[in-house]
Write a protein that holds these residues in place. Structure first.
Motif, short mmCIF file in Angstrom:
data_model
loop_
_atom_site.label_atom_id
_atom_site.label_comp_id
_atom_site.label_asym_id
_atom_site.label_seq_id
_atom_site.Cartn_x
_atom_site.Cartn_y
_atom_site.Cartn_z
N ALA A 241 0.87 -0.84 -0.08
CA ALA A 241 0.31 0.39 -0.51
C ALA A 241 1.15 1.25 0.02
N CYS A 242 1.72 1.50 1.27
CA CYS A 242 2.87 2.20 0.85
C CYS A 242 3.38 2.59 -0.44
N GLY A 243 3.93 1.34 -0.99
CA GLY A 243 4.45 1.28 -2.55
C GLY A 243 3.66 2.53 -3.38
N THR A 244 2.87 1.90 -3.11
CA THR A 244 0.74 2.27 -4.73
C THR A 244 1.18 3.64 -4.38
N LEU A 245 0.96 3.78 -2.83
CA LEU A 245 0.73 5.79 -2.44
C LEU A 245 1.88 6.50 -2.73
N ALA A 246 3.36 5.71 -2.65
CA ALA A 246 4.52 6.51 -3.55
C ALA A 246 4.56 7.50 -5.00
N PHE A 247 3.29 6.78 -5.64
CA PHE A 247 3.55 7.49 -6.91
C PHE A 247 1.97 8.21 -6.86
N THR A 248 1.24 9.06 -5.54
CA THR A 248 0.70 10.62 -5.59
C THR A 248 1.54 11.18 -5.65
N PRO A 249 3.21 11.50 -5.15
CA PRO A 249 3.36 12.76 -5.08
C PRO A 249 3.63 13.10 -7.54
N TRP A 250 3.97 11.91 -8.09
CA TRP A 250 4.13 12.06 -9.25
C TRP A 250 3.25 12.34 -10.11
N VAL A 251 1.90 11.99 -9.35
CA VAL A 251 0.66 12.48 -9.49
C VAL A 251 0.67 14.09 -9.54
N LEU A 255 0.27 17.62 -11.89
CA LEU A 255 -1.00 18.66 -11.48
C LEU A 255 -0.35 19.64 -11.50
N ARG A 256 0.71 19.61 -10.34
CA ARG A 256 1.05 21.08 -9.75
C ARG A 256 1.47 22.12 -11.26
N THR A 257 1.57 20.70 -12.94
CA THR A 257 2.05 22.29 -13.77
C THR A 257 1.04 22.29 -14.53
N ASP A 258 -0.35 21.32 -14.56
CA ASP A 258 -1.49 21.42 -15.88
C ASP A 258 -2.07 22.25 -14.63
N VAL A 259 -2.18 22.63 -12.95
CA VAL A 259 -3.29 22.39 -12.78
C VAL A 259 -3.22 24.00 -11.67
N VAL A 261 -3.36 26.83 -10.60
CA VAL A 261 -4.79 27.32 -9.76
C VAL A 261 -4.55 26.79 -8.36
N VAL A 262 -4.76 26.02 -7.67
CA VAL A 262 -4.80 25.18 -6.53
C VAL A 262 -3.25 24.35 -5.63
N PRO A 263 -2.98 24.96 -5.22
CA PRO A 263 -2.14 23.76 -4.84
C PRO A 263 -2.22 22.65 -4.50
N TRP A 264 -0.56 21.46 -4.25
CA TRP A 264 -1.18 20.02 -4.66
C TRP A 264 -0.10 19.62 -3.69
N ILE A 265 -0.47 18.22 -2.55
CA ILE A 265 0.25 18.05 -2.07
C ILE A 265 1.80 17.26 -2.51
N GLY A 266 2.95 16.91 -1.57
CA GLY A 266 3.38 16.31 -2.30
C GLY A 266 4.17 15.08 -1.47
#
Length: 299
Positions: A241-251, A255-259, A261-266
């Motif tokens: 589960a932790c390894g799967t969630l490790a992809f979240t910052p890459w996503v 999004l931080r580049t494309d959107v 108007v809002v801040p994104w978690i990292g």
């Protein structure tokens, strides 16, 4: 001695119940991923709220020559009325700063936002309203500012940008609770799966357990291998589960580049979530083990 025995039996126990162990790992994995996503969505909601609430403003629009509302029956706001409105805002204890936007400034902003719209060349500065933009000390406390200026001569309307942002926050909060609700259901399934695995293991090793009873082995000595097996399976699921969630910052980096108007978690929020998932996985395994062993293992 007890720990050595528990780990010596670990490999044997896992080999005897490979299918059930894999089922436990997968169930814990999926349920913890969903639970972790719920926690990350909650962090994102808090981050977005903190970002936008700091920018929450109250816009006090004043009457112009084309206003048709009853409060603008006397025509455009006068200088005296404008001064009264500004004084009521600037002396309010909830207000941090007051900005004045003239009709020309409103027109320039309109042209910037709607430059590609069909009405861009039709709208003129006189069609727009001058306004006071009010920055609040506490975005949660805005009713006093609204009531202070609502109904004053020359005021056309008072708008709070929270009205636009609140549906977004409600949607994000709803998504968060849906994720946590689904995760909760799967966590219950994980507990039942772990309990079922232990029950089958106890049944397959009933002769061995009977011999251990005869030689005077304690309850904890008999139960420990089963607990260790379930904890190991849960830890493997938590690690996946932790390894799967490790992809979240890459996503979110994308999004931080494309959107913007809002801040994104990292990484900070993701790494903070991982120990919670590991601890939750261990806790579920221990609870399921004790409940099942107490019910099915008479010692």
């Amino acid at each position: 001695m007890q720990i050595r025995y528990a780990f010596s039996e670990l490999g044997t126990g896992l080999r005897r119940n490979v299918t059930m162990t894999v089922a436990v790992v997968v169930t814990v994995w999926i349920s913890l991923v969903l639970f972790g996503l719920g926690l990350l969505v909650r962090s994102e909601v808090a981050l977005v709220k903190g970002f936008w609430y700091d920018k929450v403003q109250i816009a006090v629009f004043m009457c112009n020559d084309v206003s048709s509302s009853p409060q603008c029956a006397d025509g455009a706001v006068s200088g005296a009325q404008r001064t009264e409105i500004e004084q009521a805002l600037s002396t309010n204890p909830e207000v941090r700063k007051v900005y004045h936007e003239s009709q020309q400034q409103a027109y320039a902003r309109y042209q910037e936002i709607y430059k590609d719209a069909a009405t861009a060349d039709i709208v003129k500065p006189v069609d727009l309203q001058e306004s006071f933009r009010v920055s609040l000390k506490n975005p949660e406390q805005y009713q006093g500012v609204q009531s202070a200026v609502q109904g004053l001569p020359g005021v056309f309307s008072v708008q709070d940008s929270r009205e636009v942002l609140e549906p977004l926050f409600k949607g994000l909060n709803g998504l968060q609770w849906i994720s946590i609700g689904l995760a909760g259901g799967l966590l219950i399934a994980g507990v039942l799966q772990i309990g079922n695995t232990i029950r089958l293991t106890v049944f397959s090793r009933r002769r061995e357990i009977g011999i251990m009873r005869l030689v005077g082995a304690s309850n904890f000595y008999i139960q420990l291998p089963f607990i260790v097996e379930s904890v190991v399976a849960a830890l493997v699921g938590a690690a996946l589960a932790c390894g799967t969630l490790a992809f979240t910052p890459w996503v979110t980096a994308k999004l931080r580049t494309d959107v913007r108007v809002v801040p994104w978690i990292g990484w900070e929020e993701t790494i903070t979530t991982m120990p919670v998932l590991a601890a939750l996985g261990i806790l579920l395994a221990i609870i399921a083990s004790f409940i099942t062993l107490r019910k099915y293992l008479t010692v």
